[in-house]
Scaffold this active site. Structure first.
Site, PDB file in Angstrom:
ATOM      1  CE1 TYR A  33      -3.661  -2.520   0.621  1.00  0.00           C
ATOM      2  CE2 TYR A  33      -2.539  -3.097   2.665  1.00  0.00           C
ATOM      3  CZ  TYR A  33      -3.519  -3.340   1.719  1.00  0.00           C
ATOM      4  OH  TYR A  33      -4.355  -4.412   1.880  1.00  0.00           O
ATOM      5  CE1 TYR A  85      -3.632  -0.947  -3.569  1.00  0.00           C
ATOM      6  CE2 TYR A  85      -4.416   0.603  -5.232  1.00  0.00           C
ATOM      7  CZ  TYR A  85      -4.672  -0.234  -4.157  1.00  0.00           C
ATOM      8  OH  TYR A  85      -5.941  -0.361  -3.669  1.00  0.00           O
ATOM      9  CG  ASP A 167     -10.988  -4.344   0.783  1.00  0.00           C
ATOM     10  OD1 ASP A 167     -11.435  -3.469   1.542  1.00  0.00           O
ATOM     11  OD2 ASP A 167      -9.917  -4.218   0.179  1.00  0.00           O
ATOM     12  NE  ARG A 200      -4.495  -8.508  -1.106  1.00  0.00           N
ATOM     13  CZ  ARG A 200      -4.854  -7.272  -0.716  1.00  0.00           C
ATOM     14  NH1 ARG A 200      -4.675  -6.869   0.525  1.00  0.00           N
ATOM     15  NH2 ARG A 200      -5.399  -6.440  -1.570  1.00  0.00           N
ATOM     16  CE1 TYR A 352      -6.836  -7.053   3.252  1.00  0.00           C
ATOM     17  CE2 TYR A 352      -8.538  -7.004   1.579  1.00  0.00           C
ATOM     18  CZ  TYR A 352      -7.501  -6.389   2.225  1.00  0.00           C
ATOM     19  OH  TYR A 352      -7.136  -5.121   1.847  1.00  0.00           O
ATOM     20  CD  GLU A 396      -3.134  -5.878   5.236  1.00  0.00           C
ATOM     21  OE1 GLU A 396      -2.301  -6.609   4.644  1.00  0.00           O
ATOM     22  OE2 GLU A 396      -4.018  -5.248   4.639  1.00  0.00           O
TER      23      GLU A 396
HETATM   24  C1  DGY Z   1      -6.736  -2.923  -1.264  1.00  0.00           C
HETATM   25  O1  DGY Z   1      -6.165  -2.539  -2.281  1.00  0.00           O
HETATM   26  O2  DGY Z   1      -6.643  -4.063  -0.794  1.00  0.00           O
HETATM   27  C2  DGY Z   1      -7.490  -1.953  -0.500  1.00  0.00           C
HETATM   28  O3  DGY Z   1      -8.103  -2.483   0.621  1.00  0.00           O
HETATM   29  C3  DGY Z   1      -8.498  -1.232  -1.344  1.00  0.00           C
HETATM   30  O4  DGY Z   1      -8.550   0.011  -0.801  1.00  0.00           O
END
Ligand code: DGY
Length: 429
Positions: A33, A85, A167, A200, A352, A396
Protein backbone atom coordinates in the site's frame (compact mmCIF):
# COMPACT_ATOMS: atom_id res chain seq x y z
CA UNK A 1 2.52 -16.31 24.84
CA UNK A 2 5.73 -14.32 24.99
CA UNK A 3 5.87 -12.04 28.05
CA UNK A 4 4.99 -8.46 27.16
CA UNK A 5 7.93 -6.09 27.13
CA UNK A 6 5.92 -2.88 26.99
CA UNK A 7 8.87 -0.55 26.43
CA UNK A 8 10.21 -2.70 23.56
CA UNK A 9 6.78 -2.90 21.91
CA UNK A 10 6.33 0.86 22.14
CA UNK A 11 9.79 1.43 20.66
CA UNK A 12 9.06 -0.93 17.78
CA UNK A 13 5.62 0.59 17.15
CA UNK A 14 7.08 4.09 16.98
CA UNK A 15 9.86 2.87 14.67
CA UNK A 16 7.23 1.44 12.27
CA UNK A 17 5.26 4.69 12.23
CA UNK A 18 8.43 6.65 11.52
CA UNK A 19 9.60 4.22 8.81
CA UNK A 20 6.25 4.46 6.99
CA UNK A 21 6.07 8.26 7.37
CA UNK A 22 6.39 10.09 4.03
CA UNK A 23 6.56 13.55 5.62
CA UNK A 24 2.95 14.72 5.48
CA UNK A 25 1.20 11.36 5.22
CA UNK A 26 1.94 7.78 6.22
CA UNK A 27 1.72 4.71 3.99
CA UNK A 28 -0.02 1.68 5.54
CA UNK A 29 3.00 -0.49 4.73
CA UNK A 30 5.91 -0.58 2.27
CA UNK A 31 5.10 -2.17 -1.09
CA UNK A 32 1.53 -3.44 -0.70
CA UNK A 33 0.00 0.00 0.00
CA UNK A 34 2.30 2.81 -1.23
CA UNK A 35 -0.14 5.77 -0.93
CA UNK A 36 -2.32 7.45 1.70
CA UNK A 37 -5.44 5.59 2.78
CA UNK A 38 -8.29 7.46 4.44
CA UNK A 39 -9.19 5.53 7.61
CA UNK A 40 -5.65 4.21 7.99
CA UNK A 41 -4.40 7.78 8.30
CA UNK A 42 -7.00 8.87 10.83
CA UNK A 43 -6.34 5.93 13.14
CA UNK A 44 -2.60 6.27 12.61
CA UNK A 45 -2.75 9.86 13.85
CA UNK A 46 -3.81 8.58 17.29
CA UNK A 47 -0.55 6.68 17.64
CA UNK A 48 1.56 9.48 16.18
CA UNK A 49 0.17 11.97 18.68
CA UNK A 50 1.84 10.11 21.54
CA UNK A 51 5.24 11.23 20.30
CA UNK A 52 4.53 14.09 17.85
CA UNK A 53 1.22 15.90 18.19
CA UNK A 54 1.75 18.36 15.32
CA UNK A 55 2.57 15.49 12.97
CA UNK A 56 -0.63 13.70 13.99
CA UNK A 57 -2.81 16.67 13.01
CA UNK A 58 -0.84 16.99 9.77
CA UNK A 59 -1.79 13.41 8.85
CA UNK A 60 -5.50 14.29 8.94
CA UNK A 61 -4.96 17.72 7.36
CA UNK A 62 -3.19 16.13 4.39
CA UNK A 63 -6.11 13.78 3.85
CA UNK A 64 -8.64 16.62 4.04
CA UNK A 65 -6.55 18.71 1.64
CA UNK A 66 -7.73 16.23 -1.00
CA UNK A 67 -11.42 16.42 -0.16
CA UNK A 68 -13.61 16.72 -3.25
CA UNK A 69 -15.63 19.86 -3.92
CA UNK A 70 -18.86 17.95 -3.20
CA UNK A 71 -17.57 17.03 0.30
CA UNK A 72 -16.47 13.43 -0.37
CA UNK A 73 -13.15 12.41 1.16
CA UNK A 74 -11.54 9.79 -1.10
CA UNK A 75 -10.31 6.48 0.16
CA UNK A 76 -6.87 6.76 -1.48
CA UNK A 77 -4.71 9.79 -2.27
CA UNK A 78 -2.08 8.89 -4.85
CA UNK A 79 0.56 11.36 -3.71
CA UNK A 80 3.26 9.98 -6.01
CA UNK A 81 3.40 7.45 -8.85
CA UNK A 82 3.99 3.83 -7.88
CA UNK A 83 3.47 0.89 -10.22
CA UNK A 84 3.41 -1.53 -7.33
CA UNK A 85 -0.32 -1.02 -6.66
CA UNK A 86 -3.43 -1.85 -8.63
CA UNK A 87 -5.76 -0.09 -9.38
CA UNK A 88 -3.78 3.10 -9.77
CA UNK A 89 -4.83 6.57 -11.05
CA UNK A 90 -4.97 5.37 -14.67
CA UNK A 91 -7.88 3.11 -13.73
CA UNK A 92 -9.73 5.55 -11.47
CA UNK A 93 -9.31 8.56 -13.82
CA UNK A 94 -10.97 10.97 -11.41
CA UNK A 95 -9.32 13.90 -13.16
CA UNK A 96 -7.80 15.56 -10.11
CA UNK A 97 -4.46 17.42 -10.01
CA UNK A 98 -3.21 15.07 -7.31
CA UNK A 99 -4.97 11.85 -8.29
CA UNK A 100 -7.37 10.20 -5.86
CA UNK A 101 -9.70 7.24 -5.94
CA UNK A 102 -13.38 8.06 -6.47
CA UNK A 103 -14.96 6.28 -3.50
CA UNK A 104 -14.76 6.87 0.23
CA UNK A 105 -13.97 4.90 3.40
CA UNK A 106 -15.25 4.59 7.01
CA UNK A 107 -15.54 8.16 8.35
CA UNK A 108 -13.41 7.79 11.43
CA UNK A 109 -11.85 11.27 11.02
CA UNK A 110 -14.35 12.97 13.35
CA UNK A 111 -13.69 10.52 16.15
CA UNK A 112 -9.92 10.76 15.67
CA UNK A 113 -9.91 14.56 15.61
CA UNK A 114 -12.01 14.82 18.76
CA UNK A 115 -9.77 12.33 20.55
CA UNK A 116 -6.61 14.17 19.50
CA UNK A 117 -8.01 17.44 20.83
CA UNK A 118 -9.25 16.02 24.14
CA UNK A 119 -5.81 14.56 24.85
CA UNK A 120 -3.74 17.42 23.45
CA UNK A 121 -0.72 18.57 25.42
CA UNK A 122 -0.62 21.77 23.33
CA UNK A 123 -4.27 22.73 23.62
CA UNK A 124 -3.98 26.03 21.70
CA UNK A 125 -2.39 24.36 18.67
CA UNK A 126 -4.94 21.54 18.81
CA UNK A 127 -7.84 24.00 18.82
CA UNK A 128 -6.36 25.88 15.88
CA UNK A 129 -6.10 22.66 13.90
CA UNK A 130 -9.59 21.59 14.97
CA UNK A 131 -11.18 24.90 13.90
CA UNK A 132 -9.85 24.37 10.38
CA UNK A 133 -10.69 20.66 10.16
CA UNK A 134 -14.12 20.69 11.79
CA UNK A 135 -16.08 22.30 8.90
CA UNK A 136 -14.35 20.05 6.37
CA UNK A 137 -15.22 16.85 8.20
CA UNK A 138 -18.75 18.16 8.79
CA UNK A 139 -19.04 18.75 5.02
CA UNK A 140 -18.08 15.10 4.51
CA UNK A 141 -20.86 14.04 6.89
CA UNK A 142 -23.30 16.28 4.98
CA UNK A 143 -22.14 14.58 1.77
CA UNK A 144 -22.99 11.20 3.27
CA UNK A 145 -26.51 12.37 4.11
CA UNK A 146 -27.07 13.84 0.65
CA UNK A 147 -25.36 11.28 -1.57
CA UNK A 148 -25.55 8.02 0.37
CA UNK A 149 -28.92 8.40 2.05
CA UNK A 150 -30.95 10.15 -0.65
CA UNK A 151 -34.23 8.87 0.81
CA UNK A 152 -33.44 10.17 4.29
CA UNK A 153 -33.56 6.82 6.11
CA UNK A 154 -30.93 7.93 8.63
CA UNK A 155 -28.48 5.25 7.39
CA UNK A 156 -25.94 5.56 4.59
CA UNK A 157 -25.06 2.91 1.99
CA UNK A 158 -21.68 1.94 0.64
CA UNK A 159 -21.51 1.48 -3.13
CA UNK A 160 -18.29 -0.56 -3.25
CA UNK A 161 -16.89 -3.21 -0.87
CA UNK A 162 -13.65 -1.17 -0.66
CA UNK A 163 -15.62 1.63 0.97
CA UNK A 164 -16.38 -0.56 3.98
CA UNK A 165 -12.68 -1.24 4.51
CA UNK A 166 -13.77 -4.88 4.93
CA UNK A 167 -13.15 -5.60 1.25
CA UNK A 168 -13.94 -9.30 0.87
CA UNK A 169 -16.27 -9.81 3.84
CA UNK A 170 -18.87 -12.53 3.44
CA UNK A 171 -21.34 -9.65 3.93
CA UNK A 172 -20.85 -8.59 0.32
CA UNK A 173 -20.93 -11.98 -1.41
CA UNK A 174 -24.55 -11.96 -2.59
CA UNK A 175 -24.62 -8.27 -3.54
CA UNK A 176 -21.28 -8.52 -5.35
CA UNK A 177 -22.42 -11.62 -7.26
CA UNK A 178 -24.99 -9.39 -8.98
CA UNK A 179 -22.28 -7.09 -10.38
CA UNK A 180 -21.67 -8.01 -14.01
CA UNK A 181 -18.06 -8.38 -15.11
CA UNK A 182 -18.90 -7.93 -18.77
CA UNK A 183 -16.59 -5.35 -20.33
CA UNK A 184 -14.05 -5.36 -17.52
CA UNK A 185 -10.74 -4.18 -18.96
CA UNK A 186 -7.86 -6.66 -18.56
CA UNK A 187 -5.70 -5.95 -15.52
CA UNK A 188 -2.77 -7.33 -13.56
CA UNK A 189 -3.12 -7.43 -9.80
CA UNK A 190 -0.16 -6.25 -7.76
CA UNK A 191 -1.32 -7.17 -4.24
CA UNK A 192 -0.61 -10.87 -4.74
CA UNK A 193 3.02 -10.03 -5.53
CA UNK A 194 3.42 -8.45 -2.09
CA UNK A 195 1.27 -10.72 0.09
CA UNK A 196 0.32 -14.40 0.12
CA UNK A 197 -2.53 -14.81 -2.42
CA UNK A 198 -4.29 -17.14 0.04
CA UNK A 199 -4.60 -14.13 2.39
CA UNK A 200 -6.11 -11.85 -0.26
CA UNK A 201 -9.45 -11.51 -2.12
CA UNK A 202 -10.03 -13.83 -5.09
CA UNK A 203 -9.57 -12.94 -8.77
CA UNK A 204 -13.34 -13.13 -9.29
CA UNK A 205 -13.88 -10.59 -6.51
CA UNK A 206 -11.28 -8.29 -8.06
CA UNK A 207 -13.05 -8.42 -11.41
CA UNK A 208 -16.25 -7.28 -9.73
CA UNK A 209 -14.41 -4.57 -7.77
CA UNK A 210 -13.00 -3.23 -11.04
CA UNK A 211 -16.37 -3.51 -12.80
CA UNK A 212 -17.88 -1.21 -10.15
CA UNK A 213 -15.03 1.29 -10.55
CA UNK A 214 -15.50 1.33 -14.35
CA UNK A 215 -19.25 1.83 -13.89
CA UNK A 216 -18.78 4.85 -11.63
CA UNK A 217 -16.13 6.24 -13.95
CA UNK A 218 -18.65 6.01 -16.81
CA UNK A 219 -20.95 8.21 -14.69
CA UNK A 220 -18.20 10.85 -14.57
CA UNK A 221 -17.78 10.26 -10.82
CA UNK A 222 -20.99 12.22 -10.29
CA UNK A 223 -22.12 11.46 -6.76
CA UNK A 224 -25.59 12.76 -7.51
CA UNK A 225 -25.98 9.70 -9.74
CA UNK A 226 -23.75 6.97 -8.30
CA UNK A 227 -25.88 5.80 -5.35
CA UNK A 228 -29.04 5.11 -7.34
CA UNK A 229 -27.16 3.71 -10.33
CA UNK A 230 -24.90 1.34 -8.42
CA UNK A 231 -25.78 -2.37 -8.58
CA UNK A 232 -24.07 -2.63 -5.17
CA UNK A 233 -25.73 -0.65 -2.36
CA UNK A 234 -25.37 -2.08 1.12
CA UNK A 235 -25.97 -0.55 4.54
CA UNK A 236 -23.17 -1.66 6.86
CA UNK A 237 -23.86 -1.34 10.62
CA UNK A 238 -20.14 -0.95 11.42
CA UNK A 239 -19.70 1.82 8.85
CA UNK A 240 -22.81 3.63 10.07
CA UNK A 241 -21.73 3.26 13.70
CA UNK A 242 -18.44 4.96 12.85
CA UNK A 243 -20.34 7.81 11.17
CA UNK A 244 -22.66 8.14 14.17
CA UNK A 245 -19.81 8.05 16.71
CA UNK A 246 -17.81 10.59 14.71
CA UNK A 247 -20.91 12.79 14.47
CA UNK A 248 -21.48 12.84 18.24
CA UNK A 249 -17.78 13.39 18.99
CA UNK A 250 -17.52 16.22 16.46
CA UNK A 251 -20.68 17.81 17.84
CA UNK A 252 -19.12 17.86 21.31
CA UNK A 253 -15.96 19.37 19.88
CA UNK A 254 -17.98 21.97 17.96
CA UNK A 255 -19.73 22.95 21.20
CA UNK A 256 -16.36 23.41 22.90
CA UNK A 257 -15.27 25.65 20.03
CA UNK A 258 -18.52 27.66 20.31
CA UNK A 259 -19.72 26.46 16.90
CA UNK A 260 -23.29 25.95 18.07
CA UNK A 261 -25.03 25.65 14.69
CA UNK A 262 -22.51 23.10 13.44
CA UNK A 263 -22.83 21.13 16.67
CA UNK A 264 -26.62 21.01 16.35
CA UNK A 265 -26.46 19.81 12.75
CA UNK A 266 -23.91 17.09 13.49
CA UNK A 267 -25.79 15.92 16.59
CA UNK A 268 -29.08 15.79 14.69
CA UNK A 269 -27.54 13.60 11.98
CA UNK A 270 -25.94 11.29 14.55
CA UNK A 271 -29.16 10.96 16.55
CA UNK A 272 -31.11 10.04 13.42
CA UNK A 273 -28.44 7.50 12.48
CA UNK A 274 -28.40 5.95 15.93
CA UNK A 275 -32.18 5.55 15.98
CA UNK A 276 -32.19 3.98 12.49
CA UNK A 277 -29.30 1.64 13.34
CA UNK A 278 -31.63 -0.24 15.64
CA UNK A 279 -33.55 -1.44 12.59
CA UNK A 280 -30.49 -3.55 11.67
CA UNK A 281 -30.58 -5.52 14.93
CA UNK A 282 -31.08 -9.29 14.59
CA UNK A 283 -32.47 -11.00 17.67
CA UNK A 284 -31.62 -14.39 16.13
CA UNK A 285 -27.93 -13.53 15.70
CA UNK A 286 -27.53 -11.36 18.80
CA UNK A 287 -25.85 -8.71 16.66
CA UNK A 288 -26.52 -6.17 13.92
CA UNK A 289 -26.67 -7.29 10.27
CA UNK A 290 -26.09 -5.50 6.97
CA UNK A 291 -29.03 -4.47 4.82
CA UNK A 292 -28.94 -4.94 1.05
CA UNK A 293 -30.65 -1.86 -0.37
CA UNK A 294 -30.95 -3.30 -3.89
CA UNK A 295 -32.54 -6.58 -2.73
CA UNK A 296 -34.48 -4.84 0.05
CA UNK A 297 -33.46 -7.53 2.54
CA UNK A 298 -31.10 -8.14 5.47
CA UNK A 299 -27.79 -9.90 4.78
CA UNK A 300 -27.71 -13.11 6.79
CA UNK A 301 -23.98 -12.97 7.59
CA UNK A 302 -22.52 -13.04 11.13
CA UNK A 303 -19.57 -10.74 10.52
CA UNK A 304 -17.68 -8.32 12.72
CA UNK A 305 -19.44 -5.42 10.96
CA UNK A 306 -22.43 -6.12 13.20
CA UNK A 307 -20.25 -6.10 16.33
CA UNK A 308 -18.37 -2.95 15.39
CA UNK A 309 -21.70 -1.19 15.84
CA UNK A 310 -20.80 -1.14 19.56
CA UNK A 311 -18.48 1.76 18.67
CA UNK A 312 -21.62 3.95 18.57
CA UNK A 313 -23.52 4.70 21.78
CA UNK A 314 -26.05 1.92 21.13
CA UNK A 315 -28.64 1.09 23.83
CA UNK A 316 -27.16 -0.80 26.82
CA UNK A 317 -28.99 -4.09 26.09
CA UNK A 318 -27.54 -4.09 22.56
CA UNK A 319 -23.98 -3.50 23.85
CA UNK A 320 -24.48 -6.27 26.43
CA UNK A 321 -25.70 -8.69 23.75
CA UNK A 322 -22.69 -7.85 21.57
CA UNK A 323 -20.39 -8.50 24.53
CA UNK A 324 -22.02 -11.92 25.06
CA UNK A 325 -21.69 -12.66 21.36
CA UNK A 326 -17.98 -11.82 21.48
CA UNK A 327 -17.56 -14.13 24.48
CA UNK A 328 -19.16 -16.92 22.45
CA UNK A 329 -16.93 -16.20 19.43
CA UNK A 330 -13.87 -16.19 21.69
CA UNK A 331 -14.65 -19.78 22.61
CA UNK A 332 -14.33 -20.72 18.94
CA UNK A 333 -11.09 -18.78 18.37
CA UNK A 334 -7.98 -18.38 20.50
CA UNK A 335 -7.96 -14.64 19.97
CA UNK A 336 -10.91 -12.20 19.94
CA UNK A 337 -12.43 -10.77 17.73
CA UNK A 338 -12.55 -12.81 14.48
CA UNK A 339 -13.92 -10.86 11.50
CA UNK A 340 -16.30 -13.72 10.76
CA UNK A 341 -17.85 -16.40 12.94
CA UNK A 342 -15.56 -19.49 12.88
CA UNK A 343 -18.70 -21.65 13.03
CA UNK A 344 -20.01 -20.25 9.72
CA UNK A 345 -19.28 -22.28 6.56
CA UNK A 346 -17.68 -19.32 4.72
CA UNK A 347 -15.14 -18.67 7.50
CA UNK A 348 -11.51 -18.57 6.33
CA UNK A 349 -9.10 -17.64 9.11
CA UNK A 350 -6.39 -16.29 6.81
CA UNK A 351 -8.28 -14.58 4.02
CA UNK A 352 -8.39 -10.86 4.77
CA UNK A 353 -11.91 -10.07 6.11
CA UNK A 354 -13.41 -13.57 6.00
CA UNK A 355 -12.12 -14.57 9.44
CA UNK A 356 -8.87 -12.80 10.38
CA UNK A 357 -8.65 -10.49 13.36
CA UNK A 358 -7.73 -6.81 12.89
CA UNK A 359 -6.38 -4.59 15.66
CA UNK A 360 -8.18 -1.45 14.51
CA UNK A 361 -11.52 -3.22 14.74
CA UNK A 362 -10.59 -4.58 18.16
CA UNK A 363 -9.69 -1.05 19.25
CA UNK A 364 -13.03 0.43 18.20
CA UNK A 365 -15.11 -2.42 19.64
CA UNK A 366 -13.20 -2.34 22.93
CA UNK A 367 -13.59 1.44 23.13
CA UNK A 368 -17.35 1.21 22.64
CA UNK A 369 -17.82 -1.70 25.04
CA UNK A 370 -15.77 0.01 27.74
CA UNK A 371 -17.96 3.10 27.42
CA UNK A 372 -21.01 0.83 27.75
CA UNK A 373 -19.64 -0.67 31.00
CA UNK A 374 -18.71 -4.03 29.41
CA UNK A 375 -15.24 -3.73 30.86
CA UNK A 376 -14.30 -7.41 31.16
CA UNK A 377 -14.91 -8.15 27.47
CA UNK A 378 -13.17 -4.90 26.48
CA UNK A 379 -10.12 -5.91 28.54
CA UNK A 380 -10.12 -9.39 27.03
CA UNK A 381 -10.04 -7.86 23.53
CA UNK A 382 -7.12 -5.61 24.47
CA UNK A 383 -5.21 -8.47 26.11
CA UNK A 384 -5.72 -10.72 23.06
CA UNK A 385 -4.57 -7.93 20.74
CA UNK A 386 -1.35 -7.39 22.67
CA UNK A 387 -0.69 -11.13 23.01
CA UNK A 388 -0.85 -11.42 19.23
CA UNK A 389 1.69 -8.64 18.74
CA UNK A 390 4.07 -10.14 21.25
CA UNK A 391 3.82 -13.52 19.51
CA UNK A 392 3.51 -12.58 15.83
CA UNK A 393 4.75 -9.01 15.32
CA UNK A 394 3.01 -6.01 13.76
CA UNK A 395 1.13 -7.71 10.93
CA UNK A 396 -1.76 -6.38 8.88
CA UNK A 397 -4.11 -9.02 10.38
CA UNK A 398 -3.98 -12.37 12.16
CA UNK A 399 -5.47 -15.84 12.03
CA UNK A 400 -7.67 -15.78 15.17
CA UNK A 401 -7.23 -19.50 15.79
CA UNK A 402 -3.47 -19.93 15.37
CA UNK A 403 -2.33 -16.32 15.84
CA UNK A 404 -0.34 -16.53 12.56
CA UNK A 405 0.51 -13.13 11.02
CA UNK A 406 -1.23 -12.49 7.66
CA UNK A 407 -1.16 -9.93 4.83
CA UNK A 408 1.46 -7.17 4.94
CA UNK A 409 4.12 -6.77 7.64
CA UNK A 410 5.34 -3.79 9.72
CA UNK A 411 1.86 -2.36 9.44
CA UNK A 412 1.22 1.26 10.34
CA UNK A 413 -2.21 1.17 11.93
CA UNK A 414 -1.41 -2.01 13.83
CA UNK A 415 1.55 -0.16 15.34
CA UNK A 416 -0.66 2.86 16.11
CA UNK A 417 -3.20 0.65 17.90
CA UNK A 418 -0.48 -0.98 19.99
CA UNK A 419 0.61 2.50 21.09
CA UNK A 420 -3.02 3.25 21.92
CA UNK A 421 -3.52 0.06 23.93
CA UNK A 422 -0.28 0.48 25.86
CA UNK A 423 -0.78 4.18 26.58
CA UNK A 424 -4.33 3.86 27.75
CA UNK A 425 -3.62 4.77 31.34
CA UNK A 426 -2.78 8.29 30.14
CA UNK A 427 -6.15 8.76 28.46
CA UNK A 428 -8.98 10.67 30.11
CA UNK A 429 -11.83 8.36 31.15
C1 DGY B 1 -6.74 -2.92 -1.26
O1 DGY B 1 -6.16 -2.54 -2.28
O2 DGY B 1 -6.64 -4.06 -0.79
C2 DGY B 1 -7.49 -1.95 -0.50
O3 DGY B 1 -8.10 -2.48 0.62
C3 DGY B 1 -8.50 -1.23 -1.34
O4 DGY B 1 -8.55 0.01 -0.80
Amino acid sequence: MTALDTAALLREAEAILRANDRGTYTVPTEGLYPFQWNWDSCLTALGQARFDEARAFREIETLLDHQWEDGMVPHIVFHQPDDGYFPGPDVWRTGRAVPTSGITQPPVAGFALARLVERARDRAAAERAARALLPKIAAWHDWFMRCRDPEGTGLVAIVHPWESGRDNSVDWDAALARVSTEGVEPFVRRDTGHANPAHRPTQEQYERYVALVQGFRDLGWDNAKIHDASPFRVVDPGFNAILVRSGFDLARLADELAEGALAARLRGQAERGLAALDGLWSEAHGQYLCWDRVAGAPVDSPSVGGLLAAFAPVPAPRAAAIARRIEALAERARFAVPSHDPAAPEYDGRRYWRGPLWLIVNYMIADGLRAAGETAVAERIVADSLALIADSGFAEYYDPQTGAPCGGGRFTWTAAMVIEFLSRERQPA
